[in-house]
Design a protein around this motif. Sequence first.
Motif, PDB file in Angstrom:
ATOM      1  N   GLY B  25      51.905  -3.156  23.436  1.00  0.00           N
ATOM      2  CA  GLY B  25      51.349  -1.550  22.759  1.00  0.00           C
ATOM      3  C   GLY B  25      52.417  -0.835  22.363  1.00  0.00           C
ATOM      4  N   GLY B  26      52.424   0.465  22.034  1.00  0.00           N
ATOM      5  CA  GLY B  26      54.200   1.189  21.845  1.00  0.00           C
ATOM      6  C   GLY B  26      55.140   0.738  20.915  1.00  0.00           C
ATOM      7  N   GLY B  27      56.392   1.206  20.325  1.00  0.00           N
ATOM      8  CA  GLY B  27      56.884   1.430  20.087  1.00  0.00           C
ATOM      9  C   GLY B  27      57.872   1.437  19.539  1.00  0.00           C
ATOM     10  N   LEU B  28      59.423   1.525  18.763  1.00  0.00           N
ATOM     11  CA  LEU B  28      60.661   1.266  19.346  1.00  0.00           C
ATOM     12  C   LEU B  28      61.295   2.603  18.125  1.00  0.00           C
ATOM     13  CD1 LEU B  28      62.607  -1.112  20.034  1.00  0.00           C
ATOM     14  CD2 LEU B  28      62.901  -2.056  17.709  1.00  0.00           C
ATOM     15  N   VAL B  29      61.452   3.241  19.312  1.00  0.00           N
ATOM     16  CA  VAL B  29      62.508   4.593  18.252  1.00  0.00           C
ATOM     17  C   VAL B  29      63.585   4.259  18.080  1.00  0.00           C
ATOM     18  CG1 VAL B  29      63.014   7.016  19.036  1.00  0.00           C
ATOM     19  CG2 VAL B  29      60.869   5.997  19.916  1.00  0.00           C
ATOM     20  N   MET B 231      73.602  13.855  10.117  1.00  0.00           N
ATOM     21  CA  MET B 231      72.426  13.214  10.101  1.00  0.00           C
ATOM     22  C   MET B 231      71.122  13.422  10.202  1.00  0.00           C
ATOM     23  SD  MET B 231      74.125  10.719  14.197  1.00  0.00           S
ATOM     24  CE  MET B 231      72.661  10.372  13.748  1.00  0.00           C
ATOM     25  N   TYR B 232      70.267  12.337   9.649  1.00  0.00           N
ATOM     26  CA  TYR B 232      69.346  13.220   9.938  1.00  0.00           C
ATOM     27  C   TYR B 232      68.045  11.506  10.049  1.00  0.00           C
ATOM     28  CZ  TYR B 232      64.617  14.233   7.313  1.00  0.00           C
ATOM     29  OH  TYR B 232      63.291  14.397   6.720  1.00  0.00           O
ATOM     30  N   LEU B 233      66.825  11.565  10.877  1.00  0.00           N
ATOM     31  CA  LEU B 233      66.820  10.429  11.221  1.00  0.00           C
ATOM     32  C   LEU B 233      67.128   9.154  11.684  1.00  0.00           C
ATOM     33  CD1 LEU B 233      62.761  10.105   9.837  1.00  0.00           C
ATOM     34  CD2 LEU B 233      63.882  10.326  12.236  1.00  0.00           C
ATOM     35  N   GLU B 276      59.407  20.699   2.941  1.00  0.00           N
ATOM     36  CA  GLU B 276      57.766  20.326   3.892  1.00  0.00           C
ATOM     37  C   GLU B 276      57.930  19.685   4.243  1.00  0.00           C
ATOM     38  OE1 GLU B 276      54.851  21.341   2.055  1.00  0.00           O
ATOM     39  OE2 GLU B 276      55.773  22.571   0.238  1.00  0.00           O
ATOM     40  N   GLY B 277      56.746  20.498   6.016  1.00  0.00           N
ATOM     41  CA  GLY B 277      56.698  19.162   6.910  1.00  0.00           C
ATOM     42  C   GLY B 277      57.257  19.414   7.809  1.00  0.00           C
ATOM     43  N   ASP B 278      57.244  18.015   8.447  1.00  0.00           N
ATOM     44  CA  ASP B 278      58.278  17.954   9.948  1.00  0.00           C
ATOM     45  C   ASP B 278      59.253  17.033   9.474  1.00  0.00           C
ATOM     46  OD1 ASP B 278      57.716  20.176  11.984  1.00  0.00           O
ATOM     47  OD2 ASP B 278      55.152  19.187  11.159  1.00  0.00           O
ATOM     48  N   VAL B 279      59.668  16.627  10.388  1.00  0.00           N
ATOM     49  CA  VAL B 279      60.721  15.260  10.181  1.00  0.00           C
ATOM     50  C   VAL B 279      60.010  14.501  10.287  1.00  0.00           C
ATOM     51  CG1 VAL B 279      62.500  14.447  11.353  1.00  0.00           C
ATOM     52  CG2 VAL B 279      63.159  17.340  10.920  1.00  0.00           C
ATOM     53  N   PRO B 280      59.476  13.569   9.538  1.00  0.00           N
ATOM     54  CA  PRO B 280      59.027  12.325  10.470  1.00  0.00           C
ATOM     55  C   PRO B 280      59.147  11.890  12.004  1.00  0.00           C
ATOM     56  CG  PRO B 280      60.017  11.989   8.337  1.00  0.00           C
ATOM     57  CD  PRO B 280      60.287  13.153   9.081  1.00  0.00           C
ATOM     58  N   ALA B 290      65.628   8.388   4.634  1.00  0.00           N
ATOM     59  CA  ALA B 290      63.899   8.104   5.277  1.00  0.00           C
ATOM     60  C   ALA B 290      64.326   9.786   4.806  1.00  0.00           C
ATOM     61  CB  ALA B 290      65.530   8.110   7.136  1.00  0.00           C
ATOM     62  N   PHE B 291      65.110  10.204   4.057  1.00  0.00           N
ATOM     63  CA  PHE B 291      64.753  11.339   4.186  1.00  0.00           C
ATOM     64  C   PHE B 291      63.574  11.699   2.623  1.00  0.00           C
ATOM     65  CE2 PHE B 291      65.798  15.703   1.978  1.00  0.00           C
ATOM     66  CZ  PHE B 291      65.570  16.658   2.448  1.00  0.00           C
ATOM     67  N   ARG B 292      63.533  10.963   1.935  1.00  0.00           N
ATOM     68  CA  ARG B 292      62.205  11.151   0.704  1.00  0.00           C
ATOM     69  C   ARG B 292      61.084  11.638   0.481  1.00  0.00           C
ATOM     70  NH1 ARG B 292      58.216   7.489   0.094  1.00  0.00           N
ATOM     71  NH2 ARG B 292      58.562   5.512   2.367  1.00  0.00           N
ATOM     72  N   THR B 293      61.013  11.449   1.944  1.00  0.00           N
ATOM     73  CA  THR B 293      59.077  12.345   1.642  1.00  0.00           C
ATOM     74  C   THR B 293      59.200  13.618   1.859  1.00  0.00           C
ATOM     75  OG1 THR B 293      59.695  11.665   4.660  1.00  0.00           O
ATOM     76  CG2 THR B 293      58.429  10.017   3.681  1.00  0.00           C
ATOM     77  N   ARG B 294      60.954  14.148   2.986  1.00  0.00           N
ATOM     78  CA  ARG B 294      60.666  15.667   1.758  1.00  0.00           C
ATOM     79  C   ARG B 294      61.307  16.019   0.773  1.00  0.00           C
ATOM     80  NH1 ARG B 294      62.463  17.505   7.488  1.00  0.00           N
ATOM     81  NH2 ARG B 294      61.183  19.582   7.254  1.00  0.00           N
ATOM     82  N   CYS B 295      62.158  15.298   0.765  1.00  0.00           N
ATOM     83  CA  CYS B 295      63.051  15.401  -0.114  1.00  0.00           C
ATOM     84  C   CYS B 295      62.455  15.968  -2.174  1.00  0.00           C
ATOM     85  CB  CYS B 295      63.658  13.932  -0.783  1.00  0.00           C
ATOM     86  SG  CYS B 295      65.358  14.823  -1.576  1.00  0.00           S
ATOM     87  N   ALA B 296      62.645  16.877  -3.049  1.00  0.00           N
ATOM     88  CA  ALA B 296      62.824  17.418  -4.214  1.00  0.00           C
ATOM     89  C   ALA B 296      62.665  16.828  -4.511  1.00  0.00           C
ATOM     90  CB  ALA B 296      62.828  18.078  -4.196  1.00  0.00           C
TER      91      ALA B 296
END
Lengths: 316, 330, 295, 333
Positions: B25-29, B231-233, B276-280, B290-296
């Motif tokens: 389980g868990g994941g990798l940050v 920096m982003y994500l 829009e929204g929060d940092v993934p 990594a930014f495309r989900t919030r990018c106009a």
Amino acid sequence: MMRYLGSRLLQSILLLWIVSLIGFFVLYLAPGGPLAQFALTPGMTQEQLARIAHQMGLDRPLPVQYWEWLSRLLIGDWGQSYRDSQPVLAIIGSHLFATLLLMGASTLLAMIIGTWIGVLGAIRRYSIFDYLATIGAMIGLSIPTFWFGLIAIYLFSVKLPWFPAGNMYTVGDASFLDYAHHLVLPCLVLTLVTVAIWSRYMRSAMLDVQGQDFIRTARAKGLPEHVVLRKHAMRNAILPMITVAGLQIPTILSGALVAETVFTWPGMGRLFLDSLNYRDYPVVMGVLMFSAVFVLLGNLLADVLYAVADPRIRLT
Amino acid sequence: MDQPLLEIDHLSKHYAVGRSWLGRGGGLVRAVDDISFVIQKGEILGLVGESGSGKSTVGRMLLRLGDQPTAGRVDFAGQDIAPMSQRQLRPLRARMQLIFQDPYSSLNPKMTVGQILEAPLRIHGRGGDRAARQRKVAEVLDLVGLRPGHAARYPHEFSGGQRQRIGIARAIILEPDFLVADEAVSALDVSVQAQVVSLLLEIRRRMGVTILFIAHDLAVVGYISDRVAVMYLGRIVELAPVASLYARPRHPYSEALFSAAPVPDPRANRQRILLEGDVPSPLNPPSGCAFRTRCAYAIPGCAAARPPLAELAPGHFAACIRPELELRRG
Amino acid sequence: MSEATLPAQPIEDIAPAARFRAVRRFVRHRLAMVGVVMILVLVLGSFLGPHLYPFDDLRIDMRNRFQVPFMGPHWLGADPLGRDLMARLMTAGQVSLAVGFAAMILSTLVGTAIGAVAGFYGRALGGALMRFVDAMLCFPNIFLLLTLAAFIQPGVWTITAIIAFTSWMEVARVVEGQFKTLRERDFAIAAMMIGSSDARIIFAEILPNAVAPIVVAATLNVARAILLESYVSFLGYGIQPPLPSWGNMLNSAQQYLTSAPWLAIFPGLAITAAVTGFNFIGDGLRDALDPRLDA
Amino acid sequence: MTQPILSVRGLNVRFRGRGGGEVHVVRDVDFELAAGQTLALVGESGSGKSVTSLALMRLLPGEPRCRIGGRVLLEGRDLLYLTEAGMRGVRGNEIAMIFQEPMTSLNPVHRVGEQIAESVRFHKGLGRRDALDRAVELLELVGIPDPLRRAQAFPHEMSGGMRQRVMIAIALACDPKVLIADEPTTALDVTIQAQVLELLRDLQARTGMAMLFITHNLGVVAEIADRVMVMYAGRIVEQAAVDPLFAKPLMPYTRGLLGAVPRLDIFAKEKPPLTSIPGAVPDPAHPPKGCAFNPRCTHRQGGLCDQRTPPLEAAQPGHDVRCLRWREAMEAA
């Protein structure tokens, strides 16, 4: 939650293993070790002893002996009493009810009274009530339980013959009321300590919660004070108390042992002490290991309850 | 000045989280995910990003606080410090120092200021005998705007700004080559922030120290730095000289960041780009950019591959596949 | 670039040294002061009292067997052999208090050492040590104590050692918690940044900041050690007569409970007073040393 | 200006320590707030700005630990004279409040829908079902996607920005006339801060509520406020509409604050030197004699500023300043 509980279960199993190591160590610390019974028998020669030791496997390497001891433990073969050759586990089982009755009754009582005192003390911090409750709890924690028991017997059994001074029931009666009548004094004595501990923890848990931001939010909503207290403060203050309850099990068990010795209450504590007096090591070791496992399971149960009660764990 | 002090090469730091005992389980940050850049000798490089961007992790990795990085090299003055053990690093500690965010917890409350400042000298066998060490302490206290007499006092006798000066004094007493200032002014009151920013600039001027200045406040970072990395994500999305970046950001995230930063002028242009929204979650970052989900300005191509940092103007790097965009600053 | 001037900072307006605030808070703590007085009275009474008090604790006085308190030459009455109860309480107090102190010192040292190592190093070593602590805590301490006491030849030193062996775990937990937190605090990281050795960080940086909770735990441990000793001795597994302790005085008093209750009442009161006193002091120390009060 | 909704006159707050000493943290604060208006209260740590807001809501500990003096008039009713029950009818209903820490300001063990609904239930007498419906509406209003599902969530399942939106929904549950926002964006990242500010502006335009916005961030002030009060050591030291305050600050403290903030909009061209204010904010228990700012002031006049406490004077209509030498500052500007 499953992952949380799974990790708790694994931890408990590991702990159980360490507990068994400590138990094994203590067993070997006994004078003569497992041979003690024979060593005490008059007229036993060194050769005979050596032969018995060989039969019992005591000349083999320690890890092997440990492994055999552990496997017997795991399948429920906890040895036999020196006194009456009964299986240890069966003897413990026949004394368990009395101890559980005493612990259960006093814990229930202590939780009700202790919660009330603790909450009230936290709400009216620095009031006369809080001050008296603090002093009372400190003294309650300090009075030696066995001495308090003796005094209780002297006052309420000798001077004022209100309650019986010992045993769990009258032979030939054994009704619910009779049990209750016998329970009063030992329960009172054990409850004193437990209430003191419980009220202290409850008070500090309430004080912690009362300083939290969400209590301020609840007040800023204009909610009546009793709603703020019950729905917001107490609901959160109870959470750590579940853990506290788990951690207090050994203390309550110790207290029960003391109360049982004073009031000749036929529970595990009494059994333990009697066996100690008879040098009945299998039973002594059995009770010791059993109580450790009991505590472990109690803590595990507290963890489960906590996980159910706290949404932060329930949902992850 | 164009001589690198630190070269960071494909550096990453990943953490396993929420993993059970059996490793299931868990994941990798991916706190820091494959970044490369260079810090020049004597420069102040700003590092901005929001919480969770990995900027503090970068700062700590460059100082090798904590465990080894998951991957990559950190060449400090010619040697790779990434795989070193803490024991191996000890002699190097004199050359790199950290300035903390919280001036209250970074000074040992049980030691006097003098003891705090003398400790580095004693450990590294610098500064000669006791009298010489005390002279050095007095000198540094003077440099950061405190008085030599303050050496006998305890940290709790000072205000937040003064404590931060003490923290700076400790960091510079060994005359290091490299300083990391991790949110060093964020916890301070506005009126005191400016004092500390000025002090850091003054120290750089006098000692020629190289500084990595990590902060979330674009204005402060831009004020103090020569170059700024955004920096982003866990990734660097833009890296450029201040003038170039603040005149025309080339990455849509930088644009949004500039646009969101409040300007203390009621008559300033108030047209903003609201994200829009929060940092993934860094547990599960979007594919490609990594930014495309919030990018106009996102186009399907953004999901395909992670865009590399490309030089769009002299010294101005951005990781965006649409260099043609006309982005605005605020 | 700015040419900022850096004016020297006036700090004369800062509140005067707050170093002694904790001491002042402790002295103002009413319960703690009551506790200090109780302990002083008991310690002085036990160790100086015998030199001032007219009766010897061993002298047998058959004419005054079972003398009722305040009703004859013996202030607090006499036992079945006519020995003076007050004198015996003093001698017993020396033993009980000494065992309590010694057990506290031993358990605090062990607990601090194990807790510090576990908290500072964490990971596998720390985890293993703390699981051992958890396992030890699974045994209700009186059960463990009695088992060991029954196995081992009783004596003042063995009893002390056994009590310490069964009560160092709380200190270890407290210290481990402290070290774990303090190790992550910025000043500890700063110490690492300047190249300090582990030993320096543990002893010079972290330990001084962890002293307060250790002192509190140690004080409460004295109280508990006295309580444990009295119980074990009461059951006959602890300090053996003729050496008196408050606990074994109760043991012999048990059979005269109906006829001579004072033999049970006074040693019990002495134990209660000692334990309460240390608990009061511990509570006061906890309040006085609370770092939240040092703004 | 229209009739004020909230009018505060001579507000004073004193705390008593356990040792017996008294600390005077809010001194003679006067202000008025009209419907649809946003008044920013700016100050550094320890200036008394948060205590002021809690005093308006009567959320400070009661006597004898804390004494509040003065008048707080909500549409003519003095809140300080209401009974505790009467005040509860005001809190969350007519005046609502949001706080700095969205992480800790929500109760972790209750669902967010319930935390919004309980306010409506209590103040508007709605039934459980209706109140929950209202909660979902409110979540939608504050821009939370999928509000029906989100109402069933617990706070820890949400991000910081989302939680602050929930806090705003709780505050707006009963259509309050006044919203007190105590550093509502300080704990948030800049991009989230921009979202929340936009939301508050939008909600204010829709509901016409008055807003008291407490912050230390001058950028946020410039963005959201109509009028600004600057607070220092428990006193209002300057009060004006937002444009004149930023363009022509009269109090040296305000000037210092503005000069201490770097402006990122002009970096590309130049970097003007920062004017730092020397020293630190005074300890409220030991305020300096005379003007509280005088030990740090570059314009102080010995024998004057350290002797007399300046009054709050109107330098221009609607622009008040507390400085003994404001006339000289006026001329220089």
